[in-house]
Scaffold this active site. Structure first.
Site, PDB file in Angstrom:
ATOM      1  N   ALA A   1       0.814  -1.215   0.000  1.00 13.26           N
ATOM      2  CA  ALA A   1       0.000   0.000   0.000  1.00 13.26           C
ATOM      3  C   ALA A   1       0.851   1.270   0.000  1.00 13.26           C
ATOM      4  O   ALA A   1       0.356   2.350  -0.312  1.00 13.26           O
ATOM      5  CB  ALA A   1      -0.925  -0.007   1.210  1.00 13.26           C
TER       6      ALA A   1
ATOM      7  N   HIS B   1       7.123   1.420   0.042  1.00 15.86           N
ATOM      8  CA  HIS B   1       8.179   0.658   0.707  1.00 15.86           C
ATOM      9  C   HIS B   1       8.902  -0.268  -0.274  1.00 15.86           C
ATOM     10  O   HIS B   1      10.131  -0.419  -0.213  1.00 15.86           O
ATOM     11  CB  HIS B   1       7.578  -0.157   1.859  1.00 15.86           C
ATOM     12  CG  HIS B   1       8.569  -0.978   2.607  1.00 15.86           C
ATOM     13  ND1 HIS B   1       9.489  -0.416   3.464  1.00 15.86           N
ATOM     14  CD2 HIS B   1       8.802  -2.318   2.624  1.00 15.86           C
ATOM     15  CE1 HIS B   1      10.243  -1.375   3.978  1.00 15.86           C
ATOM     16  NE2 HIS B   1       9.840  -2.538   3.486  1.00 15.86           N
TER      17      HIS B   1
END
EC number: 2.5.1.78
Length: 150
Positions: free
Chosen positions: A72, A75
């Site tokens: 989401a 990262h």
């Protein structure tokens, strides 16, 4: 015979274990000897052990394998980019080929599974080719005409 080491991420194990299997099969097919298989927790951890591996006399090249699945946040981008940058740095500093068989960033699990064989085989093939060409280049002598190394 080219001697390679493989560093494989344990994170996303369902993907990376298949990658390792394909890499080992392809190395055998190409006539390369796999001298080490080293597992690390995640892709970000791969550079941590690379210096130790490239310092070993019985390693001509290293293959890195991993899968960075999109989440989401961004990262996955940070992990993949930082690992790739450091892997290249260590390869250049050591003078030994280290190839990138890391899926991602931006891949979902289905895409990662679809790319397992391609990424593993390409990383092994690149490692073997680079190690062989590096050896040929070291032994080559210019004698007035272009030396082709392929």
């Amino acid at each position: 015979m080219v001697r390679i080491a493989v560093v494989v991420s344990e994170f996303n194990y369902d993907v990376t274990q298949l990658m390792l299997q394909k890499a080992l099969e392809h190395a055998k097919f190409l006539g390369a000897e796999v001298t080490y298989v080293v597992k690390v927790p995640g892709v970000y951890d791969i550079p941590t052990l690379l210096r130790d591996l490239v310092a070993k006399e019985e390693v001509d090249a290293v293959v890195t394998l991993g899968a960075v699945i999109q989440g989401a946040t961004k990262h996955d981008e940070v992990v993949a980019h930082q690992a790739a940058r450091k892997i290249l740095d260590i390869s250049v500093e050591s003078g030994k080929p280290i190839t990138l068989g890391i899926i991602g960033p931006g891949a979902n699990r289905m895409q990662a599974l679809e790319r397992v064989e391609e990424y593993a085989k390409r990383a092994v093939e690149a490692a073997v080719k680079l190690a062989r060409r590096k050896k040929t280049l070291r032994e080559a002598k210019y004698a007035g005409s272009t030396v082709f190394i392929d």
